[in-house]
Design a protein around this motif. Sequence first.
Motif, PDB file in Angstrom:
ATOM      1  N   GLN A  97      31.549  27.857  44.605  1.00 48.95           N
ATOM      2  CA  GLN A  97      32.594  28.345  44.170  1.00 48.95           C
ATOM      3  C   GLN A  97      33.040  29.829  44.399  1.00 48.95           C
ATOM      4  O   GLN A  97      34.115  30.294  44.697  1.00 48.95           O
ATOM      5  N   ASP A  98      31.922  30.501  44.413  1.00 46.61           N
ATOM      6  CA  ASP A  98      31.946  31.973  44.698  1.00 46.61           C
ATOM      7  C   ASP A  98      32.317  32.309  46.170  1.00 46.61           C
ATOM      8  O   ASP A  98      33.043  32.935  46.533  1.00 46.61           O
ATOM      9  N   ILE A  99      31.673  31.327  47.107  1.00 52.26           N
ATOM     10  CA  ILE A  99      31.950  31.308  48.517  1.00 52.26           C
ATOM     11  C   ILE A  99      33.470  31.017  48.741  1.00 52.26           C
ATOM     12  O   ILE A  99      34.013  31.594  49.621  1.00 52.26           O
ATOM     13  N   HIS A 100      33.832  29.853  48.369  1.00 52.09           N
ATOM     14  CA  HIS A 100      35.169  29.678  48.250  1.00 52.09           C
ATOM     15  C   HIS A 100      36.278  30.553  47.881  1.00 52.09           C
ATOM     16  O   HIS A 100      37.074  30.995  48.443  1.00 52.09           O
ATOM     17  N   GLU A 101      35.919  31.330  46.732  1.00 51.56           N
ATOM     18  CA  GLU A 101      36.728  32.455  46.289  1.00 51.56           C
ATOM     19  C   GLU A 101      36.861  33.393  47.282  1.00 51.56           C
ATOM     20  O   GLU A 101      37.985  34.009  47.715  1.00 51.56           O
ATOM     21  N   ILE A 102      35.764  33.979  47.864  1.00 53.81           N
ATOM     22  CA  ILE A 102      35.706  34.795  49.051  1.00 53.81           C
ATOM     23  C   ILE A 102      36.624  34.436  50.128  1.00 53.81           C
ATOM     24  O   ILE A 102      37.295  35.330  50.577  1.00 53.81           O
ATOM     25  N   LEU A 103      36.417  33.044  50.560  1.00 52.57           N
ATOM     26  CA  LEU A 103      36.986  32.518  51.842  1.00 52.57           C
ATOM     27  C   LEU A 103      38.748  32.485  51.547  1.00 52.57           C
ATOM     28  O   LEU A 103      39.402  32.774  52.517  1.00 52.57           O
ATOM     29  N   GLU A 104      38.998  32.616  50.085  1.00 58.72           N
ATOM     30  CA  GLU A 104      40.275  32.316  49.679  1.00 58.72           C
ATOM     31  C   GLU A 104      41.111  33.865  49.919  1.00 58.72           C
ATOM     32  O   GLU A 104      42.305  34.006  49.799  1.00 58.72           O
ATOM     33  N   ILE A 105      40.065  34.949  50.054  1.00 61.96           N
ATOM     34  CA  ILE A 105      40.941  36.267  50.037  1.00 61.96           C
ATOM     35  C   ILE A 105      41.717  36.584  51.084  1.00 61.96           C
ATOM     36  O   ILE A 105      41.026  36.182  52.329  1.00 61.96           O
ATOM     37  N   THR A 106      42.833  36.866  51.067  1.00 63.34           N
ATOM     38  CA  THR A 106      43.518  37.456  52.123  1.00 63.34           C
ATOM     39  C   THR A 106      44.090  38.865  52.194  1.00 63.34           C
ATOM     40  O   THR A 106      44.926  39.319  53.113  1.00 63.34           O
ATOM     41  N   SER A 107      43.894  39.853  51.186  1.00 62.67           N
ATOM     42  CA  SER A 107      44.420  40.935  51.069  1.00 62.67           C
ATOM     43  C   SER A 107      43.565  41.972  50.302  1.00 62.67           C
ATOM     44  O   SER A 107      42.568  41.621  49.428  1.00 62.67           O
ATOM     45  N   TYR A 108      43.707  43.072  50.508  1.00 59.76           N
ATOM     46  CA  TYR A 108      42.956  44.134  49.721  1.00 59.76           C
ATOM     47  C   TYR A 108      43.115  43.987  48.191  1.00 59.76           C
ATOM     48  O   TYR A 108      42.098  43.840  47.421  1.00 59.76           O
ATOM     49  N   GLU A 109      44.334  43.706  47.775  1.00 59.40           N
ATOM     50  CA  GLU A 109      44.519  43.481  46.247  1.00 59.40           C
ATOM     51  C   GLU A 109      43.811  42.260  45.935  1.00 59.40           C
ATOM     52  O   GLU A 109      43.292  42.128  44.720  1.00 59.40           O
ATOM     53  N   GLY A 110      43.963  41.123  46.680  1.00 62.82           N
ATOM     54  CA  GLY A 110      43.321  40.241  46.183  1.00 62.82           C
ATOM     55  C   GLY A 110      41.768  40.181  46.185  1.00 62.82           C
ATOM     56  O   GLY A 110      40.921  39.708  45.150  1.00 62.82           O
ATOM     57  N   LEU A 111      40.978  40.912  47.001  1.00 58.03           N
ATOM     58  CA  LEU A 111      39.758  41.286  46.725  1.00 58.03           C
ATOM     59  C   LEU A 111      39.473  42.139  45.693  1.00 58.03           C
ATOM     60  O   LEU A 111      38.447  41.819  44.784  1.00 58.03           O
ATOM     61  N   LEU A 112      40.400  42.975  45.365  1.00 60.00           N
ATOM     62  CA  LEU A 112      40.127  44.055  44.250  1.00 60.00           C
ATOM     63  C   LEU A 112      40.143  42.855  42.911  1.00 60.00           C
ATOM     64  O   LEU A 112      39.408  43.325  41.900  1.00 60.00           O
ATOM     65  N   GLN A 113      40.875  41.843  42.987  1.00 61.08           N
ATOM     66  CA  GLN A 113      41.098  40.853  41.849  1.00 61.08           C
ATOM     67  C   GLN A 113      39.728  39.946  41.620  1.00 61.08           C
ATOM     68  O   GLN A 113      39.675  39.343  40.859  1.00 61.08           O
ATOM     69  N   SER A 114      39.093  39.898  42.743  1.00 55.42           N
ATOM     70  CA  SER A 114      38.055  38.967  42.940  1.00 55.42           C
ATOM     71  C   SER A 114      36.921  39.012  41.822  1.00 55.42           C
ATOM     72  O   SER A 114      36.444  40.272  41.420  1.00 55.42           O
ATOM     73  N   LEU A 115      36.527  37.847  41.270  1.00 54.42           N
ATOM     74  CA  LEU A 115      35.545  37.808  40.189  1.00 54.42           C
ATOM     75  C   LEU A 115      34.089  38.100  40.800  1.00 54.42           C
ATOM     76  O   LEU A 115      33.239  38.738  40.372  1.00 54.42           O
ATOM     77  N   VAL A 116      34.058  37.609  42.054  1.00 51.24           N
ATOM     78  CA  VAL A 116      32.847  37.883  42.888  1.00 51.24           C
ATOM     79  C   VAL A 116      32.713  39.342  43.324  1.00 51.24           C
ATOM     80  O   VAL A 116      31.419  39.746  43.158  1.00 51.24           O
ATOM     81  N   LEU A 117      33.581  40.173  43.622  1.00 51.73           N
ATOM     82  CA  LEU A 117      33.603  41.443  43.765  1.00 51.73           C
ATOM     83  C   LEU A 117      32.968  42.165  42.670  1.00 51.73           C
ATOM     84  O   LEU A 117      32.126  42.973  42.695  1.00 51.73           O
ATOM     85  N   LYS A 118      33.634  41.569  41.398  1.00 50.91           N
ATOM     86  CA  LYS A 118      33.212  42.245  40.295  1.00 50.91           C
ATOM     87  C   LYS A 118      31.567  42.010  39.948  1.00 50.91           C
ATOM     88  O   LYS A 118      31.039  43.150  39.568  1.00 50.91           O
ATOM     89  N   LYS A 119      31.183  40.743  40.154  1.00 45.17           N
ATOM     90  CA  LYS A 119      29.802  40.664  40.197  1.00 45.17           C
ATOM     91  C   LYS A 119      28.922  41.466  40.864  1.00 45.17           C
ATOM     92  O   LYS A 119      27.912  41.861  40.498  1.00 45.17           O
ATOM     93  N   ILE A 120      29.441  41.646  42.077  1.00 44.90           N
ATOM     94  CA  ILE A 120      28.713  42.376  43.151  1.00 44.90           C
ATOM     95  C   ILE A 120      28.484  43.830  42.707  1.00 44.90           C
ATOM     96  O   ILE A 120      27.505  44.495  42.699  1.00 44.90           O
ATOM     97  N   LEU A 121      29.703  44.392  42.225  1.00 43.18           N
ATOM     98  CA  LEU A 121      29.531  45.840  41.712  1.00 43.18           C
ATOM     99  C   LEU A 121      28.826  46.003  40.468  1.00 43.18           C
ATOM    100  O   LEU A 121      28.057  46.910  40.206  1.00 43.18           O
ATOM    101  N   GLU A 122      29.093  45.109  39.541  1.00 43.29           N
ATOM    102  CA  GLU A 122      28.165  45.174  38.272  1.00 43.29           C
ATOM    103  C   GLU A 122      26.651  45.364  38.682  1.00 43.29           C
ATOM    104  O   GLU A 122      26.034  45.863  37.902  1.00 43.29           O
ATOM    105  N   LYS A 123      26.164  44.098  39.462  1.00 49.48           N
ATOM    106  CA  LYS A 123      24.813  44.034  39.649  1.00 49.48           C
ATOM    107  C   LYS A 123      24.344  45.096  40.620  1.00 49.48           C
ATOM    108  O   LYS A 123      23.191  45.604  40.449  1.00 49.48           O
ATOM    109  N   SER A 124      25.234  45.991  41.468  1.00 51.34           N
ATOM    110  CA  SER A 124      24.426  46.913  42.313  1.00 51.34           C
ATOM    111  C   SER A 124      24.718  48.177  41.678  1.00 51.34           C
ATOM    112  O   SER A 124      23.980  49.054  42.131  1.00 51.34           O
ATOM    113  N   TYR A 125      25.142  48.403  40.432  1.00 54.73           N
ATOM    114  CA  TYR A 125      25.321  49.592  39.916  1.00 54.73           C
ATOM    115  C   TYR A 125      24.630  49.443  38.405  1.00 54.73           C
ATOM    116  O   TYR A 125      24.825  50.302  37.467  1.00 54.73           O
ATOM    117  N   CYS A 126      23.720  48.499  38.245  1.00 56.13           N
ATOM    118  CA  CYS A 126      22.872  48.454  36.873  1.00 56.13           C
ATOM    119  C   CYS A 126      21.628  49.158  36.974  1.00 56.13           C
ATOM    120  O   CYS A 126      21.215  49.676  37.888  1.00 56.13           O
TER     121      CYS A 126
END
Length: 126
Positions: A97-126
């Motif tokens: 599901q995460d991979i599918h979400e990434i592949l559906e991203i088509t814009s900068y705004e779409g990426l910023l709204q992405s739950l996967v990006l939020k997970k990456i940022l949360e984990k990388s700054y803990c």
Amino acid sequence: MDKVNVFLSYTLRGNDVDYLILKKIKERLEILEWLYVYIDILDNDSINHQERVFEELNRANIVCIIQSTQINNSIWVQKELKHAKQKKIPILWLSNQDIHEILEITSYEGLLQSLVLKKILEKSYC
């Protein structure tokens, strides 16, 4: 913002992941200039291939592992996982599901709204 270095761990065994999917993942996530995604098959042109893998792992803020059906059968994914744990690098398991979400991203705004990006940022700054 400092650059976030993402190490993507995967296996090409099975039919879950292929070169084109990996290329699209990298393209989609790197819409953000401050996000660097290292994918061995795309980025490793080094003479000492294995050494480069560990250099990139050591540089990573987070290791993302694609959960595919053959992940447990990959010696390299297991080495990367062990190394990340030893170095206390945060690990994020990416589902289909995460991979599918990434592949559906088509814009900068779409990426910023992405739950996967939020997970990456949360984990990388803990």
